[in-house]
Each structure stands twice: as structure tokens, then as C-alpha cells.
Design an enzyme around this catalytic site. Structure first.
Site, PDB file in Angstrom:
ATOM      1  N   SER A 144       0.871  -1.175   0.000  1.00 30.67           N
ATOM      2  CA  SER A 144       0.000   0.000   0.000  1.00 30.67           C
ATOM      3  C   SER A 144       0.904   1.220   0.000  1.00 30.67           C
ATOM      4  O   SER A 144       2.067   1.133   0.414  1.00 30.67           O
ATOM      5  CB  SER A 144      -0.855   0.012   1.277  1.00 30.67           C
ATOM      6  OG  SER A 144      -1.468   1.272   1.471  1.00 30.67           O
ATOM      7  N   TYR A 157      -2.077  -0.140  10.676  1.00 25.52           N
ATOM      8  CA  TYR A 157      -2.026  -0.641   9.290  1.00 25.52           C
ATOM      9  C   TYR A 157      -0.718  -0.272   8.577  1.00 25.52           C
ATOM     10  O   TYR A 157      -0.062  -1.145   7.990  1.00 25.52           O
ATOM     11  CB  TYR A 157      -3.261  -0.112   8.552  1.00 25.52           C
ATOM     12  CG  TYR A 157      -3.400  -0.455   7.100  1.00 25.52           C
ATOM     13  CD1 TYR A 157      -3.904  -1.693   6.687  1.00 25.52           C
ATOM     14  CD2 TYR A 157      -3.079   0.469   6.096  1.00 25.52           C
ATOM     15  CE1 TYR A 157      -4.074  -1.990   5.337  1.00 25.52           C
ATOM     16  CE2 TYR A 157      -3.250   0.183   4.757  1.00 25.52           C
ATOM     17  CZ  TYR A 157      -3.745  -1.042   4.379  1.00 25.52           C
ATOM     18  OH  TYR A 157      -3.920  -1.334   3.044  1.00 25.52           O
ATOM     19  N   LYS A 161       2.178  -2.649   6.788  1.00 26.09           N
ATOM     20  CA  LYS A 161       2.485  -2.523   5.355  1.00 26.09           C
ATOM     21  C   LYS A 161       3.959  -2.152   5.137  1.00 26.09           C
ATOM     22  O   LYS A 161       4.558  -2.577   4.149  1.00 26.09           O
ATOM     23  CB  LYS A 161       1.542  -1.512   4.688  1.00 26.09           C
ATOM     24  CG  LYS A 161       0.089  -2.008   4.598  1.00 26.09           C
ATOM     25  CD  LYS A 161      -0.061  -3.231   3.677  1.00 26.09           C
ATOM     26  CE  LYS A 161      -1.512  -3.615   3.435  1.00 26.09           C
ATOM     27  NZ  LYS A 161      -1.681  -4.773   2.528  1.00 26.09           N
TER      28      LYS A 161
HETATM   29  P1  NDP Z   1     -11.357  -6.080   0.101  1.00 23.96           P
HETATM   30  O1  NDP Z   1     -11.744  -5.939   1.534  1.00 23.96           O
HETATM   31  O2  NDP Z   1     -12.315  -5.637  -0.948  1.00 23.96           O
HETATM   32  O3  NDP Z   1     -10.936  -7.576  -0.194  1.00 23.96           O
HETATM   33  C1  NDP Z   1     -10.051  -8.240   0.662  1.00 23.96           C
HETATM   34  C2  NDP Z   1     -10.306  -9.719   0.569  1.00 23.96           C
HETATM   35  O4  NDP Z   1      -9.416 -10.380   1.482  1.00 23.96           O
HETATM   36  C3  NDP Z   1     -11.726 -10.076   0.997  1.00 23.96           C
HETATM   37  O5  NDP Z   1     -12.275 -10.963   0.062  1.00 23.96           O
HETATM   38  C4  NDP Z   1     -11.534 -10.735   2.348  1.00 23.96           C
HETATM   39  O6  NDP Z   1     -12.444 -11.769   2.623  1.00 23.96           O
HETATM   40  C5  NDP Z   1     -10.152 -11.346   2.184  1.00 23.96           C
HETATM   41  N1  NDP Z   1      -9.579 -11.674   3.484  1.00 23.96           N
HETATM   42  C6  NDP Z   1      -9.609 -10.912   4.613  1.00 23.96           C
HETATM   43  N2  NDP Z   1      -9.015 -11.583   5.627  1.00 23.96           N
HETATM   44  C7  NDP Z   1      -8.613 -12.780   5.112  1.00 23.96           C
HETATM   45  C8  NDP Z   1      -7.974 -13.905   5.658  1.00 23.96           C
HETATM   46  N3  NDP Z   1      -7.627 -13.953   6.962  1.00 23.96           N
HETATM   47  N4  NDP Z   1      -7.689 -14.963   4.858  1.00 23.96           N
HETATM   48  C9  NDP Z   1      -8.061 -14.946   3.548  1.00 23.96           C
HETATM   49  N5  NDP Z   1      -8.691 -13.911   2.972  1.00 23.96           N
HETATM   50  C10 NDP Z   1      -8.968 -12.833   3.746  1.00 23.96           C
HETATM   51  O7  NDP Z   1      -9.951  -5.319  -0.040  1.00 23.96           O
HETATM   52  P2  NDP Z   1      -9.174  -4.733  -1.306  1.00 23.96           P
HETATM   53  O8  NDP Z   1      -9.428  -5.570  -2.488  1.00 23.96           O
HETATM   54  O9  NDP Z   1      -9.405  -3.287  -1.350  1.00 23.96           O
HETATM   55  O10 NDP Z   1      -7.671  -4.912  -0.788  1.00 23.96           O
HETATM   56  C11 NDP Z   1      -6.825  -5.974  -1.204  1.00 23.96           C
HETATM   57  C12 NDP Z   1      -5.409  -5.659  -0.741  1.00 23.96           C
HETATM   58  O11 NDP Z   1      -5.001  -4.396  -1.262  1.00 23.96           O
HETATM   59  C13 NDP Z   1      -5.240  -5.563   0.775  1.00 23.96           C
HETATM   60  O12 NDP Z   1      -4.009  -6.116   1.152  1.00 23.96           O
HETATM   61  C14 NDP Z   1      -5.245  -4.064   1.026  1.00 23.96           C
HETATM   62  O13 NDP Z   1      -4.541  -3.723   2.199  1.00 23.96           O
HETATM   63  C15 NDP Z   1      -4.531  -3.575  -0.215  1.00 23.96           C
HETATM   64  N6  NDP Z   1      -4.773  -2.185  -0.547  1.00 23.96           N
HETATM   65  C16 NDP Z   1      -6.044  -1.736  -0.870  1.00 23.96           C
HETATM   66  C17 NDP Z   1      -6.238  -0.413  -1.198  1.00 23.96           C
HETATM   67  C18 NDP Z   1      -7.581   0.147  -1.544  1.00 23.96           C
HETATM   68  O14 NDP Z   1      -7.704   1.379  -1.656  1.00 23.96           O
HETATM   69  N7  NDP Z   1      -8.609  -0.674  -1.742  1.00 23.96           N
HETATM   70  C19 NDP Z   1      -5.121   0.542  -1.210  1.00 23.96           C
HETATM   71  C20 NDP Z   1      -3.849  -0.027  -0.864  1.00 23.96           C
HETATM   72  C21 NDP Z   1      -3.696  -1.342  -0.556  1.00 23.96           C
HETATM   73  P3  NDP Z   1     -13.793 -11.512   3.481  1.00 23.96           P
HETATM   74  O15 NDP Z   1     -14.587 -10.566   2.638  1.00 23.96           O
HETATM   75  O16 NDP Z   1     -14.385 -12.867   3.595  1.00 23.96           O
HETATM   76  O17 NDP Z   1     -13.349 -10.927   4.778  1.00 23.96           O
END
Ligand code: NDP
Length: 259
Positions: A144, A157, A161
Site C-alpha cells: 500500500s 495498518y 504494510k
Molecule cells: P477487500 O476488503 O475488498 O478484499 C479483501 C479480501 O481479502 C476479501 O475478500 C476478504 O475476505 C479477504 N480476506 C480478509 N481476511 C482474510 C484472511 N484472513 N484470509 C483470507 N482472505 C482474507 O480489499 P481490497 O481488495 O481493497 O484490498 C486488497 C489488498 O489491497 C489488501 O491487502 C489491502 O490492504 C490492499 N490495498 C487496498 C487499497 C484500496 O484502496 N482498496 C489501497 C492499498 C492497498 P472476506 O470478505 O471474507 O473478509
């Protein structure tokens, strides 16, 4: 479009958001894709959607909790049984834990590190022995821009990261002689459920959304597909000398001092 033909990829947190976009793009480029996701039903629905949209796509949904090393080892074994050894791992699963350092609970700290940093290490540890043995592999960690910059009240967080970048660099160096590349992608704001949840948690969600769109010099936030394109590149044979690096995808926001 067969830039990943013959490769087997495992993407964590692939049920929705950035992970789902990466799984979709990988399948479209010919990879067999394992969607390793906490919510088995979401994973299965996304895997079906990809299979329906992309002729010949090979997908497998595996309920996986990245905080549990055994769960990731089992997902890697299932991938191997279904498609063969994992060539590409995307450690994408992540959660936002945004708190004030002194009022944050011990549970907040542990939850954040369990998913956002331990989860990445657990994934790496599950695939590295095979990659080292085969002298081939690409690991992509979704970090991130919080890995370089701090927003007050968003603790811990960014600490986790920052750790993801450290882990990426350390493992990239350790396993470079074995032709295993470990890289990170640092997205800025990307429109996913995570971002909507954050807006909705603000006193005025619409004002928070508008303020976010104003932040990048391009006056918009990113789309999950825009992160997926870079993941395809790093996973492919087009990036053979990119290792222990991080690619920022934020429309230039991190480079901006102020307007
Ligand atoms: P979302 O919350 O939309 O998706 C994250 C996914 O990860 C969900 O499907 C969630 O499942 C799953 N998840 C959470 N905990 C676990 C676990 N313990 N084991 C397996 N799967 C898990 O997030 P984003 O798509 O936005 O983010 C994806 C990545 O990108 C993350 O690492 C985030 O920190 C990073 N990021 C995102 C940004 C943004 O602006 N969106 C910016 C910078 C970085 P469930 O729904 O079942 O909990």
C-alpha cells in the site's frame, strides 16, 4: 492473450476487490488460478464468474485463512493436486485496522498483523520450498502507499504494510540465486468494498468520498483492474530482472508534495 499460459497462480483474498480482479486477469492470460479466500462462498462465486466469462479458464476456489500457516499449506497442496506446482503467489488478502495508537486495543494490533503481515509470510513460507526446488517462481505482495506514508489515526495498518515491503526485499534477496522473484505492488486509493467501508465509517460518507477523489493529481482513484495489469506483468516472463522491488500505483499521489 496468453502471457501466463502454463502457469499456476494462487491469489489470496480473491473473492472480491483487487484479489478478484487479479484472479480474473490471470485467468484471461491463460493461468490456472486458485482463489484462496476466507469466505468459501465468495471464492466459489468469483471462480464460477471467471469460468463463465473466460472460455477455457481453469479456476479452483479454496477456503483459506491466511492467518493460519496450515490453511495456506493446504491451499498450496490443493493447487498442486488440481493444476500442478504453484508458479505465482499473490499475497493480496488484507484488512484495514485504523486506530489511534494509544486507544487501540491489543486485539486491533494482533488482528492487523495476523492478516496484513503474518498472512503474507505464511503465504511465502507455503510456496517457497517448492519454488526454490524448481528454481522458478514469482511472489507478488500487495502492500500500500501506507508502506511509505503515514496518515494520523490509521495505526497500525501502515506499520504492517512497511513490514510487507521489508519482507519483500528480504525474501527477494534471499532467493534471488534460486530465480525466485519477490516483488510488491503499492496501490493508492482503489475503489473496492474496503474503500467504501472506510467512506461509510466517516461522519459524512459523501464528503469523505469527494475528498478522496480530489487527492490524486489525476483527480480520481484507481480501479482494481489497474492493479491487476501490473500483477500480470510481474507474474509473467516479461519481468525476469525485476526483483525485491515495489511498483506504486497511485496516479502520482505519492510524488505530490502539495497543491
Ligand atoms: P477487500 O476488503 O475488498 O478484499 C479483501 C479480501 O481479502 C476479501 O475478500 C476478504 O475476505 C479477504 N480476506 C480478509 N481476511 C482474510 C484472511 N484472513 N484470509 C483470507 N482472505 C482474507 O480489499 P481490497 O481488495 O481493497 O484490498 C486488497 C489488498 O489491497 C489488501 O491487502 C489491502 O490492504 C490492499 N490495498 C487496498 C487499497 C484500496 O484502496 N482498496 C489501497 C492499498 C492497498 P472476506 O470478505 O471474507 O473478509
Amino acid at each position: 492473450m496468453n502471457r501466463l499460459a502454463g502457469k499456476v497462480a494462487l491469489v489470496t483474498g480473491a473473492g472480491r476487490g483487487i484479489g478478484a480482479a487479479i484472479a480474473r486477469a490471470f485467468a484471461a492470460e491463460g493461468a490456472a488460478v486458485v482463489l484462496a479466500e476466507l469466505d468459501g462462498a465468495t471464492a466459489a462465486a468469483t471462480a464460477r464468474e471467471i469460468a463463465n466469462a473466460c472460455e477455457g479458464a481453469r479456476t479452483l476456489a479454496v477456503q483459506t485463512d491466511v492467518t493460519q500457516p496450515a490453511s495456506l499449506r493446504a491451499a498450496v497442496q490443493e493447487a498442486q493436486r488440481a493444476f500442478g506446482p504453484v508458479d505465482v503467489l499473490v499475497n493480496n488478502a488484507g484488512i484495514n485496522v485504523f486506530a489511534d495508537p494509544l486507544t487501540m486495543t491489543d486485539d486491533d494490533w494482533r488482528r492487523c498483523f495476523a492478516v496484513d503481515l503474518d498472512g503474507v509470510w505464511n503465504g511465502c513460507r507455503a510456496v517457497l520450498p517448492g519454488m526454490v526446488e524448481r528454481c522458478a517462481g514469482s511472489i507478488i505482495n500487495i502492500a500500500s502507499t501506507h508502506a511509505f506514508q503515514i496518515i494520523p489515526g490509521c495505526f497500525p495498518y501502515p506499520v504492517a504494510k512497511h513490514g510487507v515491503i521489508g519482507l519483500t526485499r528480504a525474501l527477494g534477496i534471499e532467493y534471488a540465486p534460486k530465480n525466485v522473484r519477490v516483488n510488491a505492488i503499492a496501490p493508492g486509493y482503489i475503489e473496492t468494498q474496503l474503500t467504501h467501508d472506510w467512506w461509510n465509517a466517516q461522519p459524512d460518507p459523501e464528503a469523505a468520498r469527494k475528498a478522496t477523489l480530489e487527492l490524486p493529481p489525476m483527480k480520481r482513484i484507481g480501479r482494481p483492474e489497474e492493479v491487476a495489469m501490473t500483477a500480470v506483468f510481474l507474474a509473467s516472463d516479461e519481468a525476469p530482472f525485476i526483483n525485491a522491488s515495489c511498483i506504486t500505483i497511485d496516479g502520482g499521489r505519492t510524488a505530490l508534495h502539495h497543491e
